[in-house]
Design an enzyme around this catalytic site. Structure first.
Site, mmCIF file in Angstrom:
data_model
loop_
_atom_site.group_PDB
_atom_site.id
_atom_site.type_symbol
_atom_site.label_atom_id
_atom_site.label_comp_id
_atom_site.label_asym_id
_atom_site.label_seq_id
_atom_site.Cartn_x
_atom_site.Cartn_y
_atom_site.Cartn_z
ATOM 1 N N ASP A 1 0.854 -1.189 0.000
ATOM 2 C CA ASP A 1 0.000 0.000 0.000
ATOM 3 C C ASP A 1 0.889 1.239 0.000
ATOM 4 O O ASP A 1 1.684 1.431 0.917
ATOM 5 C CB ASP A 1 -0.892 -0.050 1.251
ATOM 6 C CG ASP A 1 -1.950 1.039 1.242
ATOM 7 O OD1 ASP A 1 -2.137 1.692 0.197
ATOM 8 O OD2 ASP A 1 -2.583 1.231 2.300
ATOM 9 N N ASP B 1 -3.022 2.203 -5.998
ATOM 10 C CA ASP B 1 -1.833 2.183 -5.135
ATOM 11 C C ASP B 1 -1.776 1.018 -4.166
ATOM 12 O O ASP B 1 -0.991 1.020 -3.241
ATOM 13 C CB ASP B 1 -1.751 3.497 -4.354
ATOM 14 C CG ASP B 1 -2.743 3.551 -3.203
ATOM 15 O OD1 ASP B 1 -3.922 3.222 -3.433
ATOM 16 O OD2 ASP B 1 -2.329 3.901 -2.092
ATOM 17 N N GLU B 2 -2.628 0.025 -4.370
ATOM 18 C CA GLU B 2 -2.723 -1.062 -3.399
ATOM 19 C C GLU B 2 -2.887 -2.392 -4.114
ATOM 20 O O GLU B 2 -3.631 -2.468 -5.090
ATOM 21 C CB GLU B 2 -4.021 -0.840 -2.613
ATOM 22 C CG GLU B 2 -3.910 -0.807 -1.139
ATOM 23 C CD GLU B 2 -5.303 -0.661 -0.550
ATOM 24 O OE1 GLU B 2 -5.817 -1.647 -0.025
ATOM 25 O OE2 GLU B 2 -5.884 0.440 -0.659
HETATM 26 MG MG LIG Z 1 -2.440 3.891 0.091
#
Ligand SMILES: [Mg+2]
Length: 363
Positions: free
Chosen positions: A16, A110-111
């Site tokens: 993350d 983003d993960e």
């Molecule tokens: Mg994040």
């Protein structure tokens, strides 16, 4: 507890990026570094899409109305989102993930979850992989990511949050159950504010309280989700890392020079297709649970027949058996078949022990 023992030991990483949009803006504009930044609209009806850590100190959070954010942090700098830049960074990090495993399940830009039980670099330690990935993300994007390492998705995701920003946290199978017991139910991924309030009204405040309730009690109060919570409370989560967005399926098909009319002809034609699909499985260590047969008739009408099995198809013979069974009911065929296809989907990485390979390595 047998439920726990029975779970196939996997190595899952949850990566993350830290305060992603805001960090990208601070990276690209040195004037924003060290200052409270909110990505999003500053207007009356605007909402904060992401907040820098400096802004979070004032209580600014994503999804917060911009007016509220400004009230909490009068010096807050609003920046317009640049999604094209975020997408480009997202592609960079996904390219890094892909060097380690084909089993990547992105949750957002983003993960992502990564199943590294078997990985392309043959690195035994998932923690070592997570550290390597974090270092590479930093080197290649100038941004930091946090990582959670554990034996299932539920715990990996919780772990990535434990040492944010720029941190790594491991929850081992040994520590998992105790960790969950101490976890407030609000921190369980998938337990929103409504369920949380309902649980608290029932005296369930943490994993330990949840564990103390029977499966039927949980089912009675939470319906279908009840048995799922029952398992989560024990640190058990069998959901596979679904690489669907990377590779949905493995398939092969052939259009015949002359239409096929008999089951014998079709069976003979299907054999090389099964072989093709299976050799890809072997080469990639991917295995699938859903086998699909496609037939296109001379009039271009098409039928597909699928069967999903509980455990990934483990051999070529089994795949052939399933496909043959799907093929049988198509005969006698009223018209000629011009195309047959075989596809395997619901993919996951094969982690059957073989060649004495050690699979229960420490995380
Ligand atoms: Mg994040």
């Amino acid at each position: 507890m047998n439920v726990v023992r029975a779970e196939r030991r996997r190595k899952i990483i949850h990566i993350d990026m830290d305060a992603f949009y805001a960090s990208v803006e601070q990276r690209d504009d040195p004037g924003l570094r060290g200052r409270p930044v909110a990505v999003g609209g500053s207007r009356e009806r605007g909402v904060v899409a992401a907040a820098s850590y400096e802004a979070r100190k004032f209580g600014v959070r994503s999804a917060m109305p911009s007016v509220t954010a400004k009230r909490k942090c009068p010096g807050l700098i609003f920046v317009k989102p640049r999604f094209d830049v975020y997408r480009a960074v997202s592609q960079q990090i996904r390219a890094i993930f892909a060097e380690y495993t084909p089993l990547v399940e992105p949750l957002s830009l983003d993960e992502a979850y990564l199943d590294v039980t078997e990985n392309l670099k043959a690195i035994a330690s998932a923690t070592a992989i997570a550290e390597e990935i974090r270092a590479r993300i930093r080197a290649e994007t100038g941004l930091t990511a946090s990582a959670g390492v554990s034996y299932n998705k539920f715990l990996a995701k919780i772990a990535s949050d434990e040492r944010k920003p720029d941190g790594l946290f491991v929850i081992t199978p040994r520590r998992g159950p105790a960790f969950v017991e101490g976890l407030p139910v609000g921190k369980f991924h998938g337990i929103g504010p409504v369920t949380r309030a309902k649980m608290e009204a029932l005296g369930i405040r943490n994993g330990g309280d949840l564990k103390a309730r029977t499966s039927s009690f949980l089912q009675e109060h939470f319906g279908k989700a009840g048995p799922y919570y029952f398992r989560l409370a024990r640190g058990v989560d069998d959901r596979p890392v679904s690489a669907d967005r990377v590779r949905k399926s493995i398939g092969a098909e052939t259009t015949f020079g002359a239409d096929l009319f008999t089951a014998e002809e079709a069976r003979a034609a299907i054999e090389p297709l099964v072989g093709k699909v299976w050799s890809y499985c072997e080469a990639s260590t991917l295995r699938g649970r859903t086998a699909t047969l496609k037939a296109k008739y001379a009039d271009f009408r098409q039928v597909t027949r699928s069967r999903t099995v509980d455990a990934p198809v483990a051999s070529r013979a089994v795949l052939e058996e399933i496909i043959s069974a799907l093929l049988e009911p198509l005969f006698p065929a009223g018209k000629g078949i011009r195309l047959l296809g075989v596809t395997l989907s619901s993919l996951e990485v094969d982690s059957e022990p073989r060649d004495g390979r050690q699979l229960r390595l420490p995380l």
